[in-house]
Scaffold this active site. Sequence first.
Site, PDB file in Angstrom:
ATOM      1  N   CYS A 160      -9.066 -14.626   5.159  1.00 55.94           N
ATOM      2  CA  CYS A 160      -7.899 -13.894   4.381  1.00 55.94           C
ATOM      3  C   CYS A 160      -6.904 -13.744   5.166  1.00 55.94           C
ATOM      4  O   CYS A 160      -6.800 -12.974   6.109  1.00 55.94           O
ATOM      5  CB  CYS A 160      -8.602 -12.581   3.972  1.00 55.94           C
ATOM      6  N   GLN A 170      -1.366   4.058   2.096  1.00 57.56           N
ATOM      7  CA  GLN A 170      -0.470   3.019   1.958  1.00 57.56           C
ATOM      8  C   GLN A 170      -1.066   1.673   2.424  1.00 57.56           C
ATOM      9  O   GLN A 170      -1.649   1.941   3.760  1.00 57.56           O
ATOM     10  CB  GLN A 170       0.793   3.108   2.427  1.00 57.56           C
ATOM     11  N   GLU A 210      -2.507  17.894  -4.620  1.00 59.96           N
ATOM     12  CA  GLU A 210      -3.194  16.713  -4.843  1.00 59.96           C
ATOM     13  C   GLU A 210      -4.398  16.731  -5.469  1.00 59.96           C
ATOM     14  O   GLU A 210      -5.299  17.919  -5.457  1.00 59.96           O
ATOM     15  CB  GLU A 210      -3.401  16.063  -3.334  1.00 59.96           C
ATOM     16  N   ASP A 229       5.090  10.928  -4.872  1.00 60.84           N
ATOM     17  CA  ASP A 229       4.887   9.745  -4.788  1.00 60.84           C
ATOM     18  C   ASP A 229       3.431   9.451  -5.621  1.00 60.84           C
ATOM     19  O   ASP A 229       2.481   9.443  -5.445  1.00 60.84           O
ATOM     20  CB  ASP A 229       4.305   9.804  -3.261  1.00 60.84           C
ATOM     21  N   TYR A 261       1.331  15.116  -5.363  1.00 63.61           N
ATOM     22  CA  TYR A 261       0.695  13.769  -5.088  1.00 63.61           C
ATOM     23  C   TYR A 261       0.691  13.392  -3.494  1.00 63.61           C
ATOM     24  O   TYR A 261       0.723  12.283  -3.259  1.00 63.61           O
ATOM     25  CB  TYR A 261       1.153  12.339  -5.772  1.00 63.61           C
ATOM     26  N   CYS A 273       6.181   3.003  -6.643  1.00 57.74           N
ATOM     27  CA  CYS A 273       5.604   1.868  -6.620  1.00 57.74           C
ATOM     28  C   CYS A 273       5.616   0.920  -8.021  1.00 57.74           C
ATOM     29  O   CYS A 273       5.049  -0.056  -7.954  1.00 57.74           O
ATOM     30  CB  CYS A 273       3.950   1.859  -6.078  1.00 57.74           C
TER      31      CYS A 273
END
Length: 474
Positions: free
Chosen positions: A187, A305, A355, A403, A334, A430
């Site tokens: 990979c 991440q 969170e 986020d 978050y 994102c």
Amino acid sequence: MSTAASEEEAQANEAGALAPGPSPSPGRPPRPARGTELALTIDSLAYGGAGVARIDGYVVFVQGGMPGDRLRARVGKAKRGYAEARATEILEPGPDRIAPVAEHPGAPWQVLRYERQLEVKQAQVLEALTRLGGLDGVEVDPIVPAAETWRYRNKLEYSFGFDDDGRVICGFHAPGRWDQIVEVRDCLLASEAANAARERVVAWCRSQGFIPYDRGTGVGTLRNLVVREGRRTGQLQVRLVTAPVTLDPAELAAAAACDGVLWTRSAAAGETTAGGDTKLISGSDYLDEEIGGIRVRISPQAFFQTNTEMAERLYEIAIDRAQLSGFERVYDLYCGIGTIGLLMATRAAELWGLEVVPEAVADAIANASLNEIEGVHFFAGDVRLALRELVDRAGRPDVVVIDPPRAGLSQKIVRRIIEAGPRRIVYVSCNPTTLAPNAAQLVEAGYRLGSVQPVDMFPQTPHIECVAVLERKG
């Protein structure tokens, strides 16, 4: 309509909203039948990565198409306003098309010159904010390129299947197929060490005679394999996800030979690595990583991440644009395992993190202790329901860092943030197509959108990360 169908429609709508070019011609456009092969020229790329072609103004989204390509494509779905197709033959490559490097899925943009990838991503951020958000005068800074364009991921999830000869294989789903697996041997998104760990586990599974789990019949053992790596620490963790069966944990641990080996037994109907009963069978149940000068511990199912090096760059930008002077009360919504918040905490008076995943909150508290960072408070709760209570308890924030997941923020959560009244909002996104309406709602409420900084976290893919700052007027 099923949830999966709803998600497909939403993605197509997002792509359609960001498909540059003229609108369909008046009247009823031609609608090709399913299975029809079309000869098309790709004009541009829509958000999500599909090539955009048009027939008399009728939009066709083509998976595998790149700008300038002349190709043949087979229609899979045709609606009144658009069709979805998949490239079957490249008749004449576009000027930015290059030869693929990886022989596996997961890198759909690898055939697009990297400099062009960056240009498209930057343009799509601007396109989202202006067309979807209806915002004027938007400034988008030059995109930050990736430090590494291959072997950059610290986490990969693989699936099990059979090849044409009935041999057990491990890899990725073929594009658009839930029932077909493409074997991965090397990979190119993972490091050599992570690849070797995967191959050790797969070889052991074959030696035990285990077969892939069949969702239709409920027969079989192997569901997924998750491989995580501490890019800075060199630690490796594997988690084998199986049906609720019996296996020898000690043998699996010996074969994997990693810093942490976990086994999840799941009876879920669909394919997922979340949930189930997870058991530590060897080593540590968390992974150590270093980022931005602090050390963090990551639980098996906690979010972190997946590009460590570029996450560090992303957080540097977020911290810089927060403009902290040491006297602010910061909310980290978050917050996950607390990474952004902990990096900001040393520059603020106090930090409060929220969170919804309790395990991630436990990680955040442990990470604060591990790094001896004071003035931080982390709580488990849904932002939509808990933000008002947090304001009552902690006081109004000066700066809010957000986020959120790909779906962005609901209008209600944005209203809660507006009620909290922060002077500055740092929004780490994102998904520019959900950032856009969120930013528009905040602008309407009296905030000003500053320049937006895209960051290329995921080379060879259409995914886009960016940092936006909104400041309260007056």
